[in-house]
Design a protein around this motif. Structure first.
Motif, short mmCIF file in Angstrom:
data_model
loop_
_atom_site.label_atom_id
_atom_site.label_comp_id
_atom_site.label_asym_id
_atom_site.label_seq_id
_atom_site.Cartn_x
_atom_site.Cartn_y
_atom_site.Cartn_z
N PHE A 156 0.84 -1.20 0.00
CA PHE A 156 0.00 0.00 0.00
C PHE A 156 0.87 1.25 0.00
O PHE A 156 1.64 1.48 0.93
CB PHE A 156 -0.91 -0.03 1.22
N LYS A 157 0.79 2.00 -1.08
CA LYS A 157 1.61 3.21 -1.26
C LYS A 157 3.12 2.91 -1.15
O LYS A 157 3.52 1.82 -0.82
CB LYS A 157 1.20 4.31 -0.28
N ASP A 190 -1.38 -1.61 -4.42
CA ASP A 190 -2.41 -0.63 -4.09
C ASP A 190 -1.77 0.76 -4.03
O ASP A 190 -1.08 1.07 -3.07
CB ASP A 190 -3.00 -1.04 -2.73
N PHE A 191 -1.93 1.57 -5.07
CA PHE A 191 -1.32 2.92 -5.12
C PHE A 191 0.20 2.85 -4.98
O PHE A 191 0.80 3.57 -4.18
CB PHE A 191 -1.87 3.83 -4.02
N HIS A 193 -2.91 -8.48 -8.31
CA HIS A 193 -3.99 -7.51 -8.44
C HIS A 193 -3.37 -6.11 -8.46
O HIS A 193 -2.79 -5.68 -7.48
CB HIS A 193 -4.92 -7.70 -7.23
N MET A 218 -3.93 -2.21 -8.65
CA MET A 218 -4.92 -1.14 -8.55
C MET A 218 -4.22 0.20 -8.43
O MET A 218 -3.38 0.38 -7.53
CB MET A 218 -5.80 -1.33 -7.30
N PHE A 219 -4.54 1.13 -9.29
CA PHE A 219 -4.01 2.49 -9.21
C PHE A 219 -2.48 2.48 -9.09
O PHE A 219 -1.90 3.26 -8.35
CB PHE A 219 -4.61 3.25 -8.02
N MET A 253 -5.03 -9.32 -12.60
CA MET A 253 -6.14 -8.38 -12.66
C MET A 253 -5.55 -6.98 -12.63
O MET A 253 -4.92 -6.58 -11.65
CB MET A 253 -7.03 -8.61 -11.43
N MET A 293 -6.28 -2.95 -12.98
CA MET A 293 -7.32 -1.93 -13.03
C MET A 293 -6.76 -0.55 -12.76
O MET A 293 -5.97 -0.36 -11.83
CB MET A 293 -8.38 -2.22 -11.96
N ASP A 294 -7.17 0.41 -13.55
CA ASP A 294 -6.82 1.82 -13.33
C ASP A 294 -5.33 2.01 -13.05
O ASP A 294 -4.96 2.72 -12.12
CB ASP A 294 -7.65 2.39 -12.18
N MET A 300 -12.96 -0.18 -4.49
CA MET A 300 -12.48 0.64 -5.59
C MET A 300 -11.95 2.00 -5.11
O MET A 300 -11.82 2.94 -5.88
CB MET A 300 -13.57 0.84 -6.65
N TRP A 354 -10.94 8.95 -7.34
CA TRP A 354 -10.06 7.96 -6.72
C TRP A 354 -8.76 8.58 -6.26
O TRP A 354 -7.85 7.90 -5.85
CB TRP A 354 -9.75 6.85 -7.73
#
Lengths: 447, 154
Positions: free
Chosen positions: A165-166, A187-188, A207, A209-210, A229, A231-232, B114, B152
């Motif tokens: 995370f970050k 995650d970020f 996964h 994400m961002f 997966m 995403m974004d 999300m 986001w």
């Protein structure tokens, strides 16, 4: 004179170097029955703490620069509450421990690293933990050769193998992750290299994400719901991974959603419900992949822009492509892909078929609107329909085609090249067999 | 023969009609098979899931309230109350609540699948408690949520 004293001078100089190291870096040994936390508390930066075999029932907080090394059979048990090990210091090492029984809160983990950089976590076994290793707001940590499993419940109740995370700049190599929610969750985060990890029996292998600038190479993801997966996110490179056996009815090998600048090169995407799916993918480059034996090889949904496909092998997919949405070209202008259901000819002999390969069929479009029509798959009427469509291509939905289809599959791996040499022997045996058969036939007639 | 066909037809009508959901009630989430209708992500975090149930008995599922909002922006006809009901869940109990009646806690740092930072509760008190616990955020009722700028960015 100098000749004599020089060795002494050097010796003295070396002594000067050694003395401070000896006083600063000590090696502690923790025996079974003692407390690891107490050893950490009484140690100083640079010390090494050796953990003897045994079961240590405690949660450990590491807040100074120490190395913790477990001998074989050294087990830390968190007793089902909170994190088993919390790290808030930089430059630490955790090596060779078995870490088990964390709490079951959303962020409870085997090892939880908070705002700490350049740590090395290697060769540990984490089991029955909510999350395996949780890296929050941290940079440049190395996670090498750890083995991670979560608890026995359904994946919706478990945490992730490695959750980042970050922060970023991490290096993850050779970790073995099984039975968690998501194997590695980005995650970020940004600037991460993930090599030679294995994830199985989980929801998502990896996964994204961002997240930004991640290189995933030579990993093996198998038997999850979905392999990768995405995403974004942006600037994600998938190189030489194996993405296999994702047979969940809503599973994918690789799913790219609302993501820019993805490179998918040299991967084996085999035996998945859907091999590769793009939805709102922009600037992706997909080349030299083996996309074979999937139920659906390639899927497009929604709007996808500026994507190039070249030199991929689409072999033995039950449905080669399932396409809805915008028009798209499936070749880079020079080379397209090998499609094993391509039925035209290469008259000019340049290895490229003369007629464009048209992906997707009217049936695909019907399936999008009426999923239950899958029931009629391979029925005579659908076959007739598809055939009619082939004769009158204007029937089709979105215009997705490969203008430079290859007539021979692309050779990608060294092994496949070696196979062709091995064919000599069966060939010889075949010829001998034919000669023998002819001999028997001719002889037999005469008798 | 004709009679038999008639019976068969009646039965099939029966089967079809029993499937439709006239009360517009939400449906239980099955994390093994349900995925978000917008982003395709599996609904692993059940208590963050949201649903739209239409008058025709169609049910759409989403991994969080942000994805549902994105869906409603595309399907403008479903925005009216008479054509579809929108459900969110109380994050503590998993109880289904109509979107209009829910109180939401919002802070860009709150975790949701999300990452849009809106977490729903059945009453104002629970939402306020959550904010107190986390030490940040604000309460959004339905009116405020309608004006909320979804993003986001953190």
């Amino acid at each position: 004179m100098w000749r004599l004293t020089r060795p002494f001078a050097i010796y003295f100089f070396l002594l000067l170097l050694l003395v401070p190291i000896n006083t600063y870096a000590e090696e502690f040994k923790v025996e079974a029955g003692q407390s690891i936390q107490r050893a950490v508390d009484s140690s100083r930066n640079g010390d090494t703490i050796l953990i003897s075999p045994g079961l240590y029932k405690e949660s450990v907080m590491i807040n100074k620069e120490v190395s913790i090394k477990g001998e074989k059979g050294a087990i830390i048990d968190g007793g089902g509450r909170g994190n088993v090990i919390i790290v808030t210091a930089s430059n630490i090492v955790i090596d060779g421990l078995t870490i088990q029984n964390s709490g079951s809160g959303q962020e409870d983990s085997g090892i939880h690293i908070k705002k700490a950089d350049r740590n090395v976590i290697q060769n540990n076994i984490l089991k029955n933990v909510q999350n395996g290793i949780y890296l929050a707001n941290s940079n440049e940590n190395k996670l090498l050769g750890n083995s991670i499993t979560s608890n026995k419940s359904h994946f919706s109740k478990r945490g992730n193998g490695i959750h980042i995370f970050k922060g970023g700049g991490h290096f993850l190599k050779g970790n073995e992750i099984e039975s968690v929610q998501d194997g590695i969750y980005f995650d970020f985060t940004s600037g991460i290299q993930v090599s030679e990890n294995h994830v199985g029996e989980s929801r998502y292998g990896m996964h994204f994400m961002f997240s930004d600038e991640i290189l995933a190479e030579r990993n093996h993801v198998e038997k999850n719901v979905t392999g990768f997966m995405v995403m974004d996110s942006a600037h994600i490179d998938f190189i030489q991974n194996k993405v296999t056996d994702h047979f969940h009815f809503r599973g994918y090998g690789i799913l790219i959603y609302e993501t820019k600048n993805v490179l998918v090169e040299g991967n084996e995407i085999l035996r998945n419900s859907t091999g590769l799916s793009l939805e709102y993918g922009v600037n992706t480059s997909i080349k030299r992949n083996q996309i074979a034996a999937n139920q659906v090889g390639l899927e497009f949904m929604g709007k996808n822009e500026n994507n190039t496909f070249s030199e991929n092998n689409f072999i033995g997919n039950v449905v080669q492509s399932k396409i809805s949405g915008e028009d798209m070209r499936l070749d880079d202008g020079v080379k397209g892909n090998y499609w094993d259901d391509y039925s035209s000819f290469d008259l000019s002999g340049d290895g490229v078929g003369e007629e464009a390969y048209k992906a997707g069929s009217l049936y695909d479009r019907l399936l999008r609107k009426q999923p239950y029509w899958q029931f009629f798959f391979e029925s005579p009427s659908i076959k007739l329909w598809t055939k009619a469509e082939a004769l009158f291509p204007s029937f089709g939905a979105a215009d997705v085609y490969d203008a430079r289809p290859l007539v021979e599959p692309v050779t990608m791996f060294q092994e496949t090249e070696q196979h062709s040499k091995d064919r000599l022997m069966p060939g010889l045996i075949g010829i001998l067999f034919v000669v023998f058969s002819i001999f028997v036939i001719v002889k037999g007639r005469k008798l | 023969m004709v009679k038999k066909l008639g019976v068969l037809l009646m039965m099939s009508v029966g089967v079809v009609s029993s499937c439709s959901n006239s009360a517009m009630e939400p449906e239980e989430i099955n994390p093994e098979i349900d995925v978000c209708d917008v982003c395709n992500m599996g609904l692993a975090h059940e208590h963050y899931a949201t649903e739209i149930v239409t008058a025709d008995g169609e049910i759409y599922k989403f991994d969080d309230i942000g994805c549902m909002n994105e869906f409603l922006e595309m399907e403008t006809s479903l925005q009216e109350e008479s054509t579809a009901k929108k459900y969110v869940r109380d994050v503590d109990t998993g109880e289904w609540i109509e979107l209009e009646k829910a109180y939401n806690a919002y802070h860009p740092e709150f975790w949701t699948p999300m990452a849009n930072g809106v977490v729903s509760f059945k009453d104002k008190e629970s939402a306020e408690n959550y904010i107190k616990e986390q030490g940040m955020g604000e309460v959004l009722d339905y009116k405020a949520l309608k004006k909320h700028d979804w993003s986001w960015e953190r």
